[in-house]
Design an enzyme around this catalytic site. Structure first.
Site, short mmCIF file in Angstrom:
data_model
loop_
_atom_site.label_atom_id
_atom_site.label_comp_id
_atom_site.label_asym_id
_atom_site.label_seq_id
_atom_site.Cartn_x
_atom_site.Cartn_y
_atom_site.Cartn_z
N THR A 34 0.83 -1.21 0.00
CA THR A 34 0.00 0.00 0.00
C THR A 34 0.87 1.26 0.00
O THR A 34 0.75 2.12 -0.88
CB THR A 34 -0.92 0.00 1.24
OG1 THR A 34 -1.70 -1.19 1.23
CG2 THR A 34 -1.84 1.21 1.25
N ALA A 71 12.30 -3.91 -3.38
CA ALA A 71 12.14 -5.32 -2.99
C ALA A 71 10.70 -5.59 -2.57
O ALA A 71 10.05 -4.74 -1.95
CB ALA A 71 13.08 -5.64 -1.82
N ARG A 128 8.00 -9.39 -1.70
CA ARG A 128 8.07 -10.85 -1.53
C ARG A 128 7.78 -11.59 -2.84
O ARG A 128 8.44 -12.54 -3.20
CB ARG A 128 7.01 -11.27 -0.50
CG ARG A 128 7.54 -11.69 0.80
CD ARG A 128 6.43 -12.02 1.74
NE ARG A 128 5.30 -11.10 1.65
CZ ARG A 128 4.52 -10.76 2.65
NH1 ARG A 128 4.74 -11.26 3.84
NH2 ARG A 128 3.51 -9.93 2.49
N GLY A 166 -0.52 9.02 9.59
CA GLY A 166 -0.53 8.99 8.11
C GLY A 166 0.03 10.25 7.49
O GLY A 166 1.20 10.57 7.65
N ILE A 207 -0.63 13.44 8.06
CA ILE A 207 -0.55 14.69 8.84
C ILE A 207 0.91 14.92 9.26
O ILE A 207 1.52 14.04 9.85
CB ILE A 207 -1.41 14.61 10.13
CG1 ILE A 207 -2.86 14.22 9.81
CG2 ILE A 207 -1.35 15.93 10.89
CD1 ILE A 207 -3.71 14.00 11.06
N GLU A 265 -3.37 -2.77 9.74
CA GLU A 265 -2.04 -3.38 9.88
C GLU A 265 -2.09 -4.83 9.41
O GLU A 265 -3.19 -5.42 9.32
CB GLU A 265 -1.61 -3.33 11.35
CG GLU A 265 -1.37 -1.95 11.88
CD GLU A 265 -0.33 -1.19 11.06
OE1 GLU A 265 0.81 -1.63 10.99
OE2 GLU A 265 -0.69 -0.15 10.48
N ASP A 298 -1.39 -0.34 17.81
CA ASP A 298 -0.86 0.59 16.80
C ASP A 298 -0.91 2.03 17.33
O ASP A 298 0.06 2.80 17.19
CB ASP A 298 -1.68 0.46 15.51
CG ASP A 298 -1.25 1.44 14.44
OD1 ASP A 298 -0.18 1.23 13.86
OD2 ASP A 298 -1.97 2.43 14.21
N LYS A 332 2.19 4.79 18.15
CA LYS A 332 2.25 6.19 17.69
C LYS A 332 2.31 7.16 18.87
O LYS A 332 3.04 8.15 18.84
CB LYS A 332 1.03 6.48 16.81
CG LYS A 332 1.03 5.68 15.52
CD LYS A 332 -0.34 5.70 14.87
CE LYS A 332 -0.36 4.99 13.53
NZ LYS A 332 -1.70 4.71 13.03
N GLY A 348 -3.75 4.96 4.35
CA GLY A 348 -4.03 4.90 2.91
C GLY A 348 -2.77 5.15 2.11
O GLY A 348 -1.79 5.71 2.62
P1 NDP Z 1 1.75 -3.94 2.91
O1 NDP Z 1 1.50 -5.25 3.52
O2 NDP Z 1 0.74 -3.41 1.96
O3 NDP Z 1 3.18 -3.94 2.18
C1 NDP Z 1 4.28 -4.60 2.71
C2 NDP Z 1 5.27 -4.82 1.60
O4 NDP Z 1 6.43 -5.44 2.12
C3 NDP Z 1 4.74 -5.74 0.49
O5 NDP Z 1 5.06 -5.23 -0.77
C4 NDP Z 1 5.46 -7.05 0.73
O6 NDP Z 1 5.71 -7.79 -0.47
C5 NDP Z 1 6.77 -6.54 1.29
N1 NDP Z 1 7.44 -7.56 2.09
C6 NDP Z 1 7.01 -8.18 3.21
N2 NDP Z 1 7.90 -9.06 3.66
C7 NDP Z 1 8.93 -9.02 2.78
C8 NDP Z 1 10.15 -9.72 2.68
N3 NDP Z 1 10.51 -10.68 3.57
N4 NDP Z 1 10.98 -9.44 1.65
C9 NDP Z 1 10.64 -8.49 0.74
N5 NDP Z 1 9.50 -7.80 0.79
C10 NDP Z 1 8.65 -8.06 1.80
O7 NDP Z 1 1.97 -2.91 4.10
P2 NDP Z 1 1.70 -1.34 4.12
O8 NDP Z 1 2.22 -0.72 2.90
O9 NDP Z 1 0.29 -1.10 4.51
O10 NDP Z 1 2.57 -0.91 5.40
C11 NDP Z 1 3.97 -0.75 5.31
C12 NDP Z 1 4.46 -0.02 6.57
O11 NDP Z 1 3.84 1.26 6.61
C13 NDP Z 1 4.09 -0.71 7.87
O12 NDP Z 1 5.13 -0.45 8.81
C14 NDP Z 1 2.81 0.02 8.31
O13 NDP Z 1 2.62 -0.01 9.70
C15 NDP Z 1 3.15 1.42 7.84
N6 NDP Z 1 2.01 2.30 7.60
C16 NDP Z 1 0.95 1.87 6.84
C17 NDP Z 1 -0.08 2.73 6.55
C18 NDP Z 1 -1.23 2.32 5.71
O14 NDP Z 1 -2.17 3.12 5.54
N7 NDP Z 1 -1.25 1.12 5.16
C19 NDP Z 1 -0.08 4.11 7.05
C20 NDP Z 1 1.09 4.47 7.84
C21 NDP Z 1 2.09 3.58 8.09
P3 NDP Z 1 4.47 -8.43 -1.29
O15 NDP Z 1 3.65 -7.24 -1.76
O16 NDP Z 1 5.11 -9.13 -2.43
O17 NDP Z 1 3.72 -9.29 -0.35
N1 HSE Z 2 -3.24 0.76 10.42
C1 HSE Z 2 -2.93 2.13 10.61
C2 HSE Z 2 -4.21 2.90 10.83
C3 HSE Z 2 -2.21 2.67 9.40
O1 HSE Z 2 -5.28 2.39 10.51
O2 HSE Z 2 -4.14 4.02 11.35
C4 HSE Z 2 -1.73 4.07 9.58
O3 HSE Z 2 -0.70 4.15 10.52
#
Ligand code: NDP
Ligand code: HSE
Length: 448
Positions: free
Chosen positions: A23, A53, A55, A144, A146, A200, A211, A215, A312
């Site tokens: 995401t 990178a 998975r 996020g 902000i 998450e 979570d 924060k 998001g």
């Molecule tokens: P996602 O699960 O959408 O993305 C995680 C990514 O990491 C995927 O692309 C996954 O690969 C990759 N990944 C996981 N394990 C491995 C590995 N062993 N080797 C290589 N790549 C790997 O998570 P988000 O983008 O939602 O969240 C990412 C971070 O941002 C987290 O720390 C989250 O707490 C934080 N965050 C998220 C927000 C949100 O709105 N979603 C907002 C603010 C912070 P693959 O796609 O191939 O599975």
């Molecule tokens: N899972 C978190 C939330 C993502 O819903 O606020 C943003 O940190």
């Protein structure tokens, strides 16, 4: 941009390695590509993601990865000698920590959105970064899109911050709003939040307040100049909130919000996440859906409120890219003259203790099921009185047609949590009271 400048920015572009293409990673690629010129004008150099990178390299992505060298080995990205800055967007505090520490050890700057990593291992990470003279930027880790870290760390640097309170989990606020406004089911709304990419990897982190506690730990450290102490945070989730409580709260002029609250007191610092009744007239009580808001009380500025999307792809990417621009701007700055990671100079952090929940003072909403007969209310109010708890309001609801129990709802004035715990256990021991007493903490969030 003039042609010469444009050529210079391409030649001199900073090469970035991206760990995670989910995401936030996908949103970051999209924002960087779409706003490439605007970002280069701000940073003074182009910024280009050269390596990334994930998975599974066959998974459909929300972004176009043309021109990016892809791998399933994130450590290879960290180790690539071309890459100057690492963006960690994998999440968790296992592999992510190894990757960040390896990047720092190689003198590479890091940008991360990973609040679990910073809240749990930030002290160690920042010490290593300080040692190597690199930056670890984490604006996206809290609320996020902000820019709350920057606001507290830089914009409010002249203030002694007294307290802060925030809706800092988008998923939880989305669930509470949909349940209240549309009468939707908890599980159904959580599923939608997951599909929208808000939740998450383990959504219990969202609904149980973990979570938000990550924060809040970060916010409290930069507000009060404390080392990060996630393990001392008190956490209560939203899964036990009933429609009844939401309705009774509204009848009394309150909204229930899942708040993270941190307050400086003479005895120490409060660090707590729990459902909270707040007066419905407060702006923060009207922050709905995935939106987040943080209210910060500074001694000079008074109350300030920061509002925006809390989760998001692109809202979070907005914060990631802002950090990237900051890092690029200071690439040549002497490390001693940079903004400190935790806002205060590392040797000037405070040893003020984090208070246990027993020592926190707050007001309460109480709801209990009672026999519908004379003397019951008197017994309850006597117990509260004996514990030094004064009552602000009482409502008694007649039993439903299929029940002989009345609901008693009370609002109390401020009292120490340990006194309330004692009073609640005495009330629950009464023969006339059935089941557990529901307790939701209550905050006025006024400017005093
Ligand atoms: P996602 O699960 O959408 O993305 C995680 C990514 O990491 C995927 O692309 C996954 O690969 C990759 N990944 C996981 N394990 C491995 C590995 N062993 N080797 C290589 N790549 C790997 O998570 P988000 O983008 O939602 O969240 C990412 C971070 O941002 C987290 O720390 C989250 O707490 C934080 N965050 C998220 C927000 C949100 O709105 N979603 C907002 C603010 C912070 P693959 O796609 O191939 O599975
Ligand atoms: N899972 C978190 C939330 C993502 O819903 O606020 C943003 O940190």
């Amino acid at each position: 941009m003039r042609i010469n400048d444009e050529r210079k920015s391409i030649v001199d572009a900073v090469k970035v390695g991206l760990l995670g293409l989910g995401t936030v990673g996908g949103g970051t690629v999209n924002v960087l590509k779409r706003n490439v010129e605007e970002i280069a004008r701000r940073a003074g150099r182009g910024i280009v993601i050269t390596h990334a990178a994930a998975r599974d390299l066959n998974k459909p992505r929300i972004c176009d990865t043309d021109g990016i060298t892809l791998t399933t080995d994130p450590m290879a990205v960290v180790n690539d000698s071309e890459v100057e800055i690492i963006i960690e967007l994998i999440g968790g505090d296992g592999l992510a920590k190894d990757l960040v520490m390896a990047a720092i050890a190689q003198g590479k700057h890091v940008v991360t959105a990973n609040k679990a990593l910073i809240a749990k291992h930030g002290n160690e990470i920042f010490a290593a970064a300080q040692d190597k003279g690199v930056m670890v930027a984490f604006e996206a880790a809290v609320a996020g899109g902000i820019p709350i870290i920057k606001a507290i760390r830089e914009g409010l640097a002249g203030n002694k911050i007294q307290w802060l309170a925030g809706i800092i989990n988008g998923t939880g606020n989305f669930i509470l709003t949909e349940m209240r406004d549309k009468g939707r089911d908890f599980d159904d709304v959580l599923k939608e939040a997951q599909e929208l990419g808000y939740a998450e990897a383990d959504p219990t982190f969202d609904v149980e307040g973990i979570d938000a506690a990550h924060k809040l730990t970060i916010l409290a450290s930069i507000a009060f100049g404390l080392p990060l102490q996630f393990e001392a945070a008190f956490t209560e989730g939203i899964s036990k909130i009933t429609r009844e409580d939401v309705n009774f709260a509204e009848e009394l002029g309150y909204r229930i919000k899942h708040l993270g609250i941190s307050r400086r007191t003479d005895r120490g610092v409060e660090l707590r996440v729990h459902p909270t009744l707040i007066p419905e007239r407060r702006l923060i009580a009207n922050v709905d859906g995935v939106m987040n808001a943080v209210l910060v009380m500074g001694d000079a500025v008074g109350p300030t409120l920061y509002y925006g999307a809390g989760a998001g792809d692109e809202p979070t990417a907005s914060a990631v890219v802002a950090d990237l621009v900051d890092v690029v701007r200071v690439l040549t700055t002497d490390p001693e003259n940079r903004v400190p990671h935790l806002a205060f100079q590392p040797d000037a952090l405070s040893d003020l203790p984090i208070l246990s929940m027993d020592e926190v003072e707050t007001a309460y909403y109480l709801r209990m099921q009672a026999d519908d007969r004379p003397g019951v209310l008197a017994d309850v109010t006597r117990i509260l009185g004996d514990s030094g708890i004064s009552i602000e309001a009482i409502i008694q609801k007649e039993p439903q047609p299929d029940s002989d129990k009345a609901s008693i709802i009370m609002l109390t004035h401020t009292v120490l949590e340990k006194q309330m715990n004692q009073a609640i256990s005495n009330i629950e021991a009464l023969d006339s009271i059935h089941g557990e007493v529901t307790r939701i903490r209550m905050e006025s969030l006024d400017a005093s």
